[in-house]
Each structure stands twice: as structure tokens, then as C-alpha cells.
Design a protein around this motif. Structure first.
Motif, mmCIF file in Angstrom:
data_model
loop_
_atom_site.group_PDB
_atom_site.id
_atom_site.type_symbol
_atom_site.label_atom_id
_atom_site.label_comp_id
_atom_site.label_asym_id
_atom_site.label_seq_id
_atom_site.Cartn_x
_atom_site.Cartn_y
_atom_site.Cartn_z
ATOM 1 N N LEU A 160 30.914 -33.977 -13.910
ATOM 2 C CA LEU A 160 30.637 -33.061 -15.016
ATOM 3 C C LEU A 160 31.936 -32.733 -15.745
ATOM 4 N N PHE A 161 31.917 -32.862 -17.062
ATOM 5 C CA PHE A 161 33.082 -32.530 -17.877
ATOM 6 C C PHE A 161 32.990 -31.105 -18.397
ATOM 7 N N ASP A 162 31.879 -30.763 -19.019
ATOM 8 C CA ASP A 162 31.686 -29.435 -19.595
ATOM 9 C C ASP A 162 30.227 -29.322 -20.021
ATOM 10 N N THR A 163 29.865 -28.135 -20.462
ATOM 11 C CA THR A 163 28.525 -27.890 -20.977
ATOM 12 C C THR A 163 28.630 -27.428 -22.418
ATOM 13 N N PHE A 164 27.811 -28.005 -23.289
ATOM 14 C CA PHE A 164 27.846 -27.682 -24.710
ATOM 15 C C PHE A 164 26.475 -27.201 -25.152
ATOM 16 N N THR A 165 26.423 -25.959 -25.598
ATOM 17 C CA THR A 165 25.168 -25.294 -25.973
ATOM 18 C C THR A 165 24.070 -25.551 -24.949
ATOM 19 N N GLY A 166 24.440 -25.405 -23.691
ATOM 20 C CA GLY A 166 23.488 -25.496 -22.593
ATOM 21 C C GLY A 166 23.205 -26.878 -22.065
ATOM 22 N N VAL A 167 23.817 -27.908 -22.640
ATOM 23 C CA VAL A 167 23.562 -29.281 -22.207
ATOM 24 C C VAL A 167 24.819 -29.837 -21.539
#
Length: 357
Positions: A160-167
Motif C-alpha cells: 500500500l502506498f497511500d489512500t486517495f479520497t478513500g481509495v
């Protein structure tokens, strides 16, 4: 507002005989009343608008695009003089968009995909745009496999890299070519191999930098074309240079070499309607697994798909076949050989039967 670049230059040979040279599959209504191109344009309008929609195709397809998408500005049709695979097409589109806004997001979509959950697709696409906004990462959409598919390339999903607007967005470890059946079964069982959907999101200036870095020959040719944009010499220069550009896919030329690639899982009912076996998945079947588009009967027959609008067909004593009767041509093949239909098209060319292609 982002740009959407729709790749509509394919020849659709695996859909012969319904798909022809003059009207390939992206311009056909394979699922529902609208064509695949119309559905693709429609599903990105909330995000990019018609002025931010661009279609890349050959000159032969310009009239049909204008007819099917009449609201599209004519200047938003980017003409390829020749088909040189997706790296050249992406590069040409990037040149056009660079003149608009080099720091804007460029969404690249094939024209012939089917998506059943459009709101979810739009939600994930907006998240992908947010992930690509910094201009450091390529973002692609991967599809969780639900069968051991040998007709698609795969993505090996990493951490996992990051979460963007919940995705969530994951690092891509590597891209893999179409596997044999045994490898496809293993990919399915591990859970971290995704189908490569061929949908990419990046900033315009990023893809231009990566083309220069990883495909310098392509970059040099595109640079010459770019210098001629807006001049009377543009068409002549493009025609001369484009024929000499390397014929490589954007996957092979850029993505497989890039260091920063993210993948988001696309759980929005995606399908690449790339063959008759794919289209069959959306047909209503009888208790023996048979389906027909047209009229006819199946006797002592199982798992057979018939496409024959306007003609009545009787099928007796066969299994696992595809039968397509369209205008002046008839196709009969086993389902497990449907991916080889390009060989039939080439054989017809070799026999001088171009009038049926």
C-alpha cells in the motif's frame, strides 16, 4: 479539469466478421443500443466534459466518430497517419494536450471496454486523478481476476502506498505478459495479481518526460512533429515522421520501465469485450449453456454461442462452438480457439479476400 484521451484506432480483428476494416468493434453496439465508443465518451463526461474529451484514431474513422459523437469539437479528434501502437498514439495526444496545459491530468482509456457500474468507475477514476496530481506517479487501474484468464496481461500488486479520497493505491511491482493457463490459475489463487485494464492516468508533463527517458527515438520524432504543430507543414511532417516512429505499446515502452507506478483496484464491473467469447458472457443462455442472437434451435448441443441476426439457424450435436453469420461471411470455431481469430483475418488477406474484411 482533467483531459480524457480515448484510443479508438483498433481494428477489432477478433470480432470478425461483424467487425470490419471500415467499422471495427469500437463503433458497434455490442452491449445495448449505444456503441462502445459512445459509452466510453458518456462515462467520463461528469469528470472532463466534452471540451476535455479527445479521441485518437486514423483518418478513415474521422467521419464515423463525428457521426457517433456529434457534440465533440472536430479539433478534439487527434488523427494518426498510421497505426504505430499505443506509445506513439499516447505521445501524439500528449503533444496536443501540452499546448493546452502541461500540468493537467491525462486519462487514457480504450474505446472498447464495457463497465457495468459507471458511478463506481467514476468514483475510482476521480481518486486516480487525485493520486496522479503531484506529477510523480503513473496510476493504472487493475481488475481483480475472477477466472484464470490467458488473454490479458497482469499487474503484480505490491505494498500500500497511500489512500486517495478513500481509495487505496498500491505500488506496482511489475507488469506481466499474457500467461499460459497454469500461470493464470496460480495468479488467480495468490490474490495480488490483477488484470491490466489498459487504463492509465498521469500528468501530461510526466508522460512527456518518461517518453524522453525510456523511448528516445519516439521522443525525437514527436519533437519534430511538435515543432510543426500550428503550421501549414504539420500534416506533411506528421505523415513523414510518424511512419518512422517505433511500433511499441505504452506498456512495454514506458510502464514496464517506469520506477513509480501505482495501481488502484477497479471493482466496477469491467470487461474487455475483445472477442466473441467475451460477448457471450452477456448473452442469455438456456439450460445447456447455449445462447443465440437471432432465431434458431439447439438439438443435443451444449455451451454453443450463435450470432445470426435476421437468419434462422439449426445446430445439432456439437459443443463449445462459436457460430457467427454476418452479412457475406460465416465463422465457425471452437471457443478455446477464439483468441486466434486474427490468424483467420490474415489468411483471408493472403487469399486476396479483402472485400470481406
Amino acid at each position: 479539469m482533467p483531459f480524457a484521451v480515448i484510443m479508438a484506432g483498433g481494428r477489432g480483428e477478433r470480432f470478425w466478421p461483424r467487425s470490419r476494416v471500415t467499422v471495427p468493434k469500437q463503433f458497434l453496439n455490442l452491449v445495448g443500443d449505444k456503441t462502445m465508443l459512445q459509452l466510453t465518451v458518456e462515462r467520463v463526461q461528469d469528470l472532463v466534459g466534452i471540451s476535455g474529451t479527445y479521441i485518437v484514431a486514423g483518418l478513415d474513422f474521422k467521419k464515423i466518430i463525428m457521426k457517433q459523437v456529434p457534440q465533440l469539437p472536430e479539433e478534439n479528434i487527434i488523427i494518426e497517419p498510421f497505426g504505430r501502437d499505443t506509445a506513439a498514439a499516447v505521445g501524439l495526444a500528449a503533444l496536443v494536450l501540452e499546448r493546452k496545459d502541461p500540468r493537467e491530468i491525462m486519462i487514457v482509456l480504450p474505446a472498447d471496454h464495457y463497465i457495468s457500474d459507471v458511478p463506481r468507475f467514476q468514483e475510482i477514476l476521480k481518486s486516480a486523478v487525485a493520486a496522479a496530481w503531484r506529477g510523480e506517479d503513473i496510476v493504472t487501474l487493475g481488475i481483480t481476476p475472477h477466472r484464470p484468464e490467458t488473454g490479458y496481461g497482469y499487474i503484480f500488486q505490491g505494498e500500500l502506498f497511500d489512500t486517495f479520497t478513500g481509495v487505496p493505491a498500491y505500488r506496482v511491482v511489475r507488469f506481466l505478459e499474457k500467461p499460459d493457463y497454469a500461470r493464470a490459475v496460480r495468479f488467480l489463487s495468490t490474490g495480488n495479481y490483477l488484470w491490466n485494464s489498459g487504463m492509465f492516468i498521469w500528468r501530461v508533463d510526466l508522460i512527456i518526460r518518461l517518453i524522453k527517458k525510456y523511448t528516445p527515438q519516439l521522443a525525437r520524432g514527436l519533437n519534430i512533429i511538435g515543432q510543426s504543430m500550428g503550421t501549414e507543414q504539420y500534416l506533411a511532417v506528421t505523415g513523414e515522421i510518424y511512419a518512422r516512429l517505433p511500433k511499441i505499446s505504452v506498456d512495454y515502452g514506458i510502464l514496464e520501465k517506469a520506477e513509480k507506478v501505482l495501481v488502484m483496484r477497479g471493482d466496477f464491473g469491467w470487461d474487455d469485450i475483445g472477442s466473441w467469447t467475451a460477448l457471450e458472457r452477456y448473452a442469455e443462455k438456456d439450460e445447456c449453456g447455449n445462447a443465440i442472437e437471432g432465431r434458431g434451435v439447439f438439438l443435443d448441443t451444449s455451451n454453443t454461442f450463435v450470432y445470426s441476426p435476421g437468419k434462422t439457424v439449426g445446430v445439432i450435436g456439437v459443443e463449445n462452438l462459436i457460430v457467427v453469420n454476418d452479412r457475406d461471411s460465416l465463422l465457425v470455431c471452437r471457443k478455446n480457439r477464439a483468441q486466434e481469430l486474427k490468424k483467420v483475418v490474415q489468411a483471408l488477406k493472403d487469399e486476396g479476400l479483402d472485400e470481406v474484411l
